[in-house]
Design a protein around this motif. Sequence first.
Motif, PDB file in Angstrom:
ATOM      1  N   GLN A 485     -54.432 -23.200 -24.877  1.00 24.63           N
ATOM      2  CA  GLN A 485     -54.479 -22.028 -24.003  1.00 24.63           C
ATOM      3  C   GLN A 485     -55.761 -21.217 -24.236  1.00 24.63           C
ATOM      4  O   GLN A 485     -55.736 -20.026 -24.579  1.00 24.63           O
ATOM      5  N   ASP A 512     -52.065 -24.097 -19.718  1.00 25.20           N
ATOM      6  CA  ASP A 512     -50.779 -24.082 -19.032  1.00 25.20           C
ATOM      7  C   ASP A 512     -50.679 -22.846 -18.139  1.00 25.20           C
ATOM      8  O   ASP A 512     -50.898 -21.725 -18.606  1.00 25.20           O
ATOM      9  N   PRO A 515     -46.573 -21.128 -19.766  1.00 25.80           N
ATOM     10  CA  PRO A 515     -45.978 -21.615 -21.016  1.00 25.80           C
ATOM     11  C   PRO A 515     -44.515 -21.183 -21.121  1.00 25.80           C
ATOM     12  O   PRO A 515     -44.183 -20.022 -20.855  1.00 25.80           O
ATOM     13  N   PHE A 611     -43.678 -33.233 -18.966  1.00 28.85           N
ATOM     14  CA  PHE A 611     -44.489 -32.033 -18.818  1.00 28.85           C
ATOM     15  C   PHE A 611     -43.582 -30.935 -18.267  1.00 28.85           C
ATOM     16  O   PHE A 611     -42.861 -31.144 -17.285  1.00 28.85           O
ATOM     17  N   ALA A 614     -45.711 -27.456 -15.631  1.00 31.71           N
ATOM     18  CA  ALA A 614     -47.127 -27.756 -15.815  1.00 31.71           C
ATOM     19  C   ALA A 614     -47.932 -27.433 -14.556  1.00 31.71           C
ATOM     20  O   ALA A 614     -47.394 -27.243 -13.464  1.00 31.71           O
ATOM     21  N   ASP A 726     -50.738 -28.569 -19.552  1.00 28.78           N
ATOM     22  CA  ASP A 726     -49.445 -28.135 -20.092  1.00 28.78           C
ATOM     23  C   ASP A 726     -49.597 -27.979 -21.589  1.00 28.78           C
ATOM     24  O   ASP A 726     -50.173 -28.863 -22.253  1.00 28.78           O
ATOM     25  N   ASP A 728     -46.711 -26.951 -23.362  1.00 26.52           N
ATOM     26  CA  ASP A 728     -45.355 -27.165 -23.858  1.00 26.52           C
ATOM     27  C   ASP A 728     -45.153 -28.581 -24.387  1.00 26.52           C
ATOM     28  O   ASP A 728     -44.254 -28.829 -25.188  1.00 26.52           O
TER      29      ASP A 728
END
Length: 934
Positions: A485, A512, A515, A611, A614, A726, A728
């Motif tokens: 990020q 992302d 998030p 994902f 995303a 993404d 995550d």
Amino acid sequence: MNPTVIKAIFKRDFISYFSNPTGYVFIGVFVVLSSVAAFWPPEFFSNNLANLDQLSEWMPFILIIFIPAITMSIWAEERRQGTDELLLTLPASDFDVVLGKYKAGVTIFLVALLFSMFSIFLVFSYGLGSPDIGQFLTTYLGYFLVGMAMLGIGMVASFLTSNLTIGFIMGMLFNLPLALAGEADAITKYPALAQTIRQWSAAEQFGDFSRGVVTLSGVVYFVSIALVALYICMVLIGRRHWSGGEEGASLGWHFIGRTLCLLVIVGAANIFLSNNNAVRLDATEGRINSLADSSRKLIRELGDDDEVKPVKVDVFVSPTVPTEYAKQKRELLSTLEELKSISGGKVQVNVNQIEVFSQEATVAEQAYGIEPRQVVANVQGAQSQDEIFMGAAFTSGLDKVVIPFFDRGVPVEYELVRSIATVSQQKRRKVGVLKTDAPLMGGFTMQGPTEEARIITELKKQYDLIEVDPANPITEKFDVLLAVQPSSLSPDAMANFVALVKSGQPVAVFEDPMPGLIPGVPGTAQPKQPQGQMAMFGGGQPEPKGDINQLWDVLGVRMGGEEIIWQAWNPYPSAGAFWTPQWVFVDENNGAQNPFSPDDPISKGLGQVLFFYAGGLNNMNREDVDFINLAVTGDQTGVLPYAAIRAVGDSPRLSQMHRVTNKSYILAAHVRGNVIDDEELELDDKVTDEELAKAQEELDSGEAADGGKKKEKKEQVKFNAVVVADIDCLSDTFFEIRRVGEEEMFIDWRFQNVTFVLNVLDSLAGDDRFIALRKRSKNYRTLEQIEAETARYREASQEEVEKFQEDAAGQIAAANESYEKAIATIEGRGDLSAMEKQMMLEEANIRERRKRDVKIKRLEDDRDQQVRQNERELAANIRGVQRTYKMAAVLVPPILPILLAAWVFFHRRQQEKEGVSQSRLRYGSADDKKGAAA
């Protein structure tokens, strides 16, 4: 050597053993003992593996009883009956006599093994599951080799006495060290001495065969014992030649010296082969013992540098583990043995089977920080807590790597090879972790201390990690930089980060738009949250964010921050309401032509990656950029505004806001190309792609963009980056799912997020040693029919519990409704004053609530009692299934030897009657006897 004499002696001894039922009785006993040892130990059903591990553990002790029963009469019976002199007068050497008798004993033992193998395989195939044929056969080959060695030793005992009972006892005593050496831990309290003794035991040398691996060292070990024993037998049978007598000189010391020299030669050969045990054949059908080519290459390369010190691996495992961890333990020990065998002494393995409260457990905790892990186990249908060890420490010189516990979802071979390679290398690669709003490294916040992310813990096993603060210009170089990020960076920090990327620093960018699994991180287009006291009191302005487009301009990609990608495809129907279209699964069934690029090692061979909320990447199609799509969606897709999710959350209304596009989206890409110097080209932000490409061509040719004037050509800087839309996908959630493994999850998740993220970092760092290993898995044969029976009982029990819970819930709801109805009746009465109504309501409230609470408590107690009763019935049913197979395992195997024994008995009786007058038979008819008397 006289083959005729050898054949005659072999035939005589072999036929004499099987010419009466006694031999079959011994074989029947051996078969029953084998079946009991194979199927009756609790570990057989708890491990849930279709193999002979339990029988292999007991086989040396079974052979201690069975082998002397064969060898006790080989020579002792000859001496007792006086037929030994007849044998010694045959036109044959002592070697012919010994070899003929040994051949007969080996063949008798082979017949017994074949009976056992056939019977046990029958029980497996028609009652339990399909064993691995290769592993099954190599296990019995190992039994045969153990028996060959023990037969030779038992023959020595038989040549020393003329008494059958003493021969049997001496045969047991002589073979006892071969079996007891495997239990050296119980004999001595010194671990080093116990390890030395154990490695020369029959169980240790036989271990490879039980795993399905035929080794040259194992074959030579058992064959050499048999040859030494046969030589001693030849010496003993030839005592009449060298004992001297009244006039001759004894040659006893001469033969003792020759025997000792033979032992030294054989011992040296075995030590050499044990340390150079590279000749191995994996005979299993699934090649479950074979190492990957990359593993072999890495281990063999450990010896390329003379300064590399041996890697010592101390393994700490519990003697018994729950069913869920049996395969993991077996793979751990098997893989370590394979790594040790091909390392040429560079990998030294010490396996410690320790209990939770033992002295060794204290050593493991104090020296390496390896502690027992509490795990959930299913024991006969009921869940229980258990503490087990399954960790390892890798040391080489002063460097150390510790794996506290091998979780079920972690590839064992990958963890072992990576740890060995990491601890042995002189210098580790460096990974820089960019300091952003994603709290990967942990630390202290207003809410208290935070732990480091699991991705950081994982990377520390392989790399040296350095946190990089972009607040100041970054001058240090790294093998790879992890930027999670980066849009949360301040303007100055963003400029410093982009400058580092322009310098050619390989970087993994995870960005992302929304998030979800990493809290406290603003989306790409969302403002940062106020910090400190301003956030506490709800005031102040958030810190400004840098322009992420600066980074996209360098890399030749674009990513919007206002839209979320969704895909209307769910490979897990059982997920039900858990799944939403914002969970984007990328795999071979999502409709994309190439969901994972086969041209990049990062994505090649991947099966599935998830994902979560995303974004999508756009390729700017710059000619100077090599753009590889690592992960692509199918075409059942669309976009969803970020604002819509913020407005309605995950409510059903969200699906009405989906915009259908039916096109594939790029979720991850590997981009490489030339870094363009904006100052040298004097470009502004409005330059078109065509002008950019033309200017780059002129720069490469040395021509300026303003009239063809020559400029001094600079060395072109290359960038290398992976962009993932993404963050995550690298969250702790996926590491936790991998840790517990598929068997403990409600849904059999198959995504490989951890593998994907680690592949990204390894590839960018130029370390491709472990990429293929992460994708490798091994399949072990299980007790399929037992699993099916257990699952059927468990499903039926679960249905009963759910039905009872539904009934209880209905009655509880009815009790609540009755309570509310009584209160509503009083409230609806108009003939009461306010005070009277209030008093009646309070009285009814107390009375009706007590009645309701009593009824609910009784229903809850009944429900809990029913659940416990169902659990007991489930456990009883599972035990019943196991008892059925146990009884079958004992009753079925001896049937064939008993039938053959009966056939031999009656066949011999029939042969004895042939050619004999009926009057001479004990059971002749009365007429025949009268006729004979007349």
